[in-house]
Design an enzyme around this catalytic site. Structure first.
Site, PDB file in Angstrom:
ATOM      1  N   HIS A 225       0.842  -1.205   0.000  1.00 51.46           N
ATOM      2  CA  HIS A 225       0.000   0.000   0.000  1.00 51.46           C
ATOM      3  C   HIS A 225       0.876   1.254   0.000  1.00 51.46           C
ATOM      4  O   HIS A 225       0.621   2.210  -0.730  1.00 51.46           O
ATOM      5  CB  HIS A 225      -0.896   0.062   1.253  1.00 51.46           C
TER       6      HIS A 225
ATOM      7  N   LYS B  39     -18.638  -6.092   6.720  1.00 44.78           N
ATOM      8  CA  LYS B  39     -17.439  -6.916   6.749  1.00 44.78           C
ATOM      9  C   LYS B  39     -16.826  -6.891   8.154  1.00 44.78           C
ATOM     10  O   LYS B  39     -16.748  -5.847   8.775  1.00 44.78           O
ATOM     11  CB  LYS B  39     -16.441  -6.347   5.732  1.00 44.78           C
TER      12      LYS B  39
ATOM     13  N   ARG C  22      -1.522  -5.474  -7.789  1.00 47.87           N
ATOM     14  CA  ARG C  22      -0.386  -6.330  -7.447  1.00 47.87           C
ATOM     15  C   ARG C  22      -0.072  -7.280  -8.585  1.00 47.87           C
ATOM     16  O   ARG C  22       1.074  -7.560  -8.887  1.00 47.87           O
ATOM     17  CB  ARG C  22      -0.698  -7.161  -6.198  1.00 47.87           C
TER      18      ARG C  22
ATOM     19  N   SER D 260      -3.345  -7.607   2.806  1.00 48.21           N
ATOM     20  CA  SER D 260      -3.768  -7.479   4.208  1.00 48.21           C
ATOM     21  C   SER D 260      -4.281  -8.811   4.745  1.00 48.21           C
ATOM     22  O   SER D 260      -4.057  -9.148   5.907  1.00 48.21           O
ATOM     23  CB  SER D 260      -4.850  -6.404   4.336  1.00 48.21           C
TER      24      SER D 260
END
Length: 162
Positions: free
Chosen positions: A21, A45, A94, A132
């Site tokens: 990040h 979530k 990514r 993460s």
């Protein structure tokens, strides 16, 4: 005529923020006059870290980046962008596998607010595998996450384990 300030938001859960990040953020901060990290409060979530703690950790990580700010938000990303006068949304990639999902988000956001442009930035290859989710799992099993997250996050997670 005065040049309009180029403002971007970098939205995400950042649960927790990773070196990947921060790599994307570093690139974005060199491209825009102001970058606002927008930490998503996603009530549907289950979060690993409370939003308030994520904001504090990010502020610590960016304290040397003069043109970067942190906020939290709930709701639509484009509304957060509009509220902060941002013309751009930063999305980190990514791997190629990220692109399809991110393209859908970008096109949806464009349909909602056509004047807000999504900018895709890739991480350096050494960060391609970091997420993460992986950090959370390693941390929950007591593993060393120091290769993946900034030191302030490592220390926070160690305290959380106690």
């Amino acid at each position: 005529m005065a040049k309009e300030e180029k403002i971007a938001i970098y939205p995400g859960s950042f649960d927790p923020i990773t070196k990947g990040h921060l790599d994307v953020l570093s690139k974005a901060s060199s491209m825009f006059d102001k970058v606002i990290i927008a930490v998503l409060k996603n009530s549907s979530k289950k979060s690993f870290l409370p939003v308030e703690d994520r904001v504090i950790l990010i502020k610590e990580c960016i304290k040397n980046m003069e043109n970067v700010e942190v906020t939290s938000f709930s709701g639509l990303t484009v509304e957060c962008a509009e509220k902060n006068n941002a013309q751009f949304i930063i999305r980190g990639l990514r791997a190629v596998s990220d692109f399809e999902y991110e393209m859908q988000l970008s096109q949806t956001n464009s349909a909602l607010k056509s004047d807000i442009c999504t900018v895709f930035l890739t991480t350096r290859p050494k960060y391609n595998f970091i997420s993460s989710s992986i950090v959370k799992e390693i941390s929950q099993f007591g593993g060393d996450v120091s290769k993946f997250v900034p030191e302030v996050v490592v220390e926070y997670l160690k305290e959380k384990q106690k």
